[in-house]
Design a protein around this motif. Structure first.
Motif, PDB file in Angstrom:
ATOM      1  N   ASP A  57       0.857  -1.194   0.000  1.00 14.73           N
ATOM      2  CA  ASP A  57       0.000   0.000   0.000  1.00 14.73           C
ATOM      3  C   ASP A  57       0.890   1.240   0.000  1.00 14.73           C
ATOM      4  OD1 ASP A  57      -1.699   2.130   0.455  1.00 14.73           O
ATOM      5  OD2 ASP A  57      -2.680   1.239   2.193  1.00 14.73           O
ATOM      6  N   ILE A  58       0.822   2.008  -1.056  1.00 17.97           N
ATOM      7  CA  ILE A  58       1.698   3.170  -1.212  1.00 17.97           C
ATOM      8  C   ILE A  58       1.392   4.281  -0.199  1.00 17.97           C
ATOM      9  CG2 ILE A  58       0.277   4.305  -2.963  1.00 17.97           C
ATOM     10  CD1 ILE A  58       2.922   5.130  -4.343  1.00 17.97           C
ATOM     11  N   VAL A  59       0.145   4.409   0.205  1.00 13.67           N
ATOM     12  CA  VAL A  59      -0.260   5.511   1.091  1.00 13.67           C
ATOM     13  C   VAL A  59       0.388   5.393   2.468  1.00 13.67           C
ATOM     14  CG1 VAL A  59      -2.241   6.597   2.242  1.00 13.67           C
ATOM     15  CG2 VAL A  59      -2.382   5.941  -0.168  1.00 13.67           C
TER      16      VAL A  59
ATOM     17  N   VAL B 251       1.836  -5.645   9.258  1.00 15.16           N
ATOM     18  CA  VAL B 251       1.666  -5.746   7.809  1.00 15.16           C
ATOM     19  C   VAL B 251       0.854  -7.002   7.529  1.00 15.16           C
ATOM     20  CG1 VAL B 251       2.833  -5.978   5.588  1.00 15.16           C
ATOM     21  CG2 VAL B 251       3.839  -4.557   7.373  1.00 15.16           C
ATOM     22  N   VAL B 252      -0.225  -6.846   6.769  1.00 20.58           N
ATOM     23  CA  VAL B 252      -1.133  -7.956   6.484  1.00 20.58           C
ATOM     24  C   VAL B 252      -1.303  -8.137   4.973  1.00 20.58           C
ATOM     25  CG1 VAL B 252      -2.419  -7.674   8.641  1.00 20.58           C
ATOM     26  CG2 VAL B 252      -3.177  -6.474   6.591  1.00 20.58           C
ATOM     27  N   ASP B 253      -1.795  -9.326   4.607  1.00 23.20           N
ATOM     28  CA  ASP B 253      -2.200  -9.564   3.228  1.00 23.20           C
ATOM     29  C   ASP B 253      -3.496 -10.360   3.247  1.00 23.20           C
ATOM     30  OD1 ASP B 253      -1.595 -12.255   3.642  1.00 23.20           O
ATOM     31  OD2 ASP B 253       0.291 -12.168   2.531  1.00 23.20           O
ATOM     32  N   ASP B 254      -4.054 -10.631   2.075  1.00 23.11           N
ATOM     33  CA  ASP B 254      -5.338 -11.323   2.036  1.00 23.11           C
ATOM     34  C   ASP B 254      -5.184 -12.844   2.064  1.00 23.11           C
ATOM     35  OD1 ASP B 254      -4.352 -11.613  -0.507  1.00 23.11           O
ATOM     36  OD2 ASP B 254      -6.066 -10.690  -1.509  1.00 23.11           O
TER      37      ASP B 254
ATOM     38  N   MET C 130      10.031  -7.611   1.486  1.00 22.13           N
ATOM     39  CA  MET C 130       8.649  -7.331   1.074  1.00 22.13           C
ATOM     40  C   MET C 130       8.679  -6.550  -0.230  1.00 22.13           C
ATOM     41  SD  MET C 130       6.731  -6.061   4.496  1.00 22.13           S
ATOM     42  CE  MET C 130       6.792  -7.005   5.986  1.00 22.13           C
ATOM     43  N   ALA C 131       7.634  -6.709  -1.013  1.00 22.76           N
ATOM     44  CA  ALA C 131       7.538  -5.915  -2.237  1.00 22.76           C
ATOM     45  C   ALA C 131       7.433  -4.440  -1.860  1.00 22.76           C
ATOM     46  CB  ALA C 131       6.312  -6.347  -3.041  1.00 22.76           C
TER      47      ALA C 131
ATOM     48  N   ASN D   2      -3.668  -1.274  -3.814  1.00 21.26           N
ATOM     49  CA  ASN D   2      -3.649  -1.954  -2.525  1.00 21.26           C
ATOM     50  C   ASN D   2      -4.062  -1.057  -1.376  1.00 21.26           C
ATOM     51  OD1 ASN D   2      -2.945  -4.459  -3.475  1.00 21.26           O
ATOM     52  ND2 ASN D   2      -0.766  -4.038  -3.394  1.00 21.26           N
ATOM     53  N   HIS D   3      -4.447   0.157  -1.673  1.00 16.81           N
ATOM     54  CA  HIS D   3      -4.945   1.059  -0.631  1.00 16.81           C
ATOM     55  C   HIS D   3      -6.470   0.994  -0.518  1.00 16.81           C
ATOM     56  CE1 HIS D   3      -4.849   4.296   2.210  1.00 16.81           C
ATOM     57  NE2 HIS D   3      -5.672   5.017   1.488  1.00 16.81           N
TER      58      HIS D   3
END
Length: 135
Positions: free
Chosen positions: A65-67, A85-88, A104-105, A112-113
């Motif tokens: 998430d860039i934000v 930090v989470v993912d789906d 991490m990427a 992703n925001h």
């Protein structure tokens, strides 16, 4: 989420400075705050103040998430609180180390925001959170 998370940070700090929250009594209320996709709010001194006054402060960041890395001037802006930090897929990295962040990427994706990404990640991680905090 996003600007709302930044405002929640400010509100938690404001509430924590009220007289009834500064009582040394064991039964005095504690202020906590959980935000999703929050940008950086203040400088290093502000972050230290938030960490001192709002010890139960958690920032949830969706992977890439860039934000959550904005404003991108780390010398002038610093995050407060504990980062998760989470993912789906159900992965959650609480307080990632420098090495973990290196692998991490990069946070370069506005897609992703989206709030739906955070909701999906939340639903995937709720079982883990329940397991961690129900002890």
């Amino acid at each position: 989420h996003s600007l709302g998370g930044a405002l929640a940070c400010l509100a938690a700090l404001d509430v924590s400075t009220l007289e009834e929250f500064n009582s040394s009594a064991d039964n005095s209320p504690r202020v906590g705050c959980v935000t999703f996709g929050q940008p950086r709010v203040g400088n290093r001194r502000f972050a230290q103040l938030v960490d001192e006054k709002v010890p139960g402060y958690i920032r949830v960041c969706y992977e890439r998430d860039i934000v959550t890395g904005q404003p991108s001037i780390p010398i002038l802006f610093k995050h407060a609180g504990l980062e998760a930090v989470v993912d789906d897929k159900g992965n959650c990295i609480p307080e990632p180390t420098f090495v973990e962040k290196t692998f991490m990427a990069s946070r370069t994706n506005f897609g992703n925001h989206q709030l739906r990404k955070y909701i999906r990640a939340y639903n995937s991680n709720i079982a883990l959170a329940h397991k961690l905090y129900s002890r």
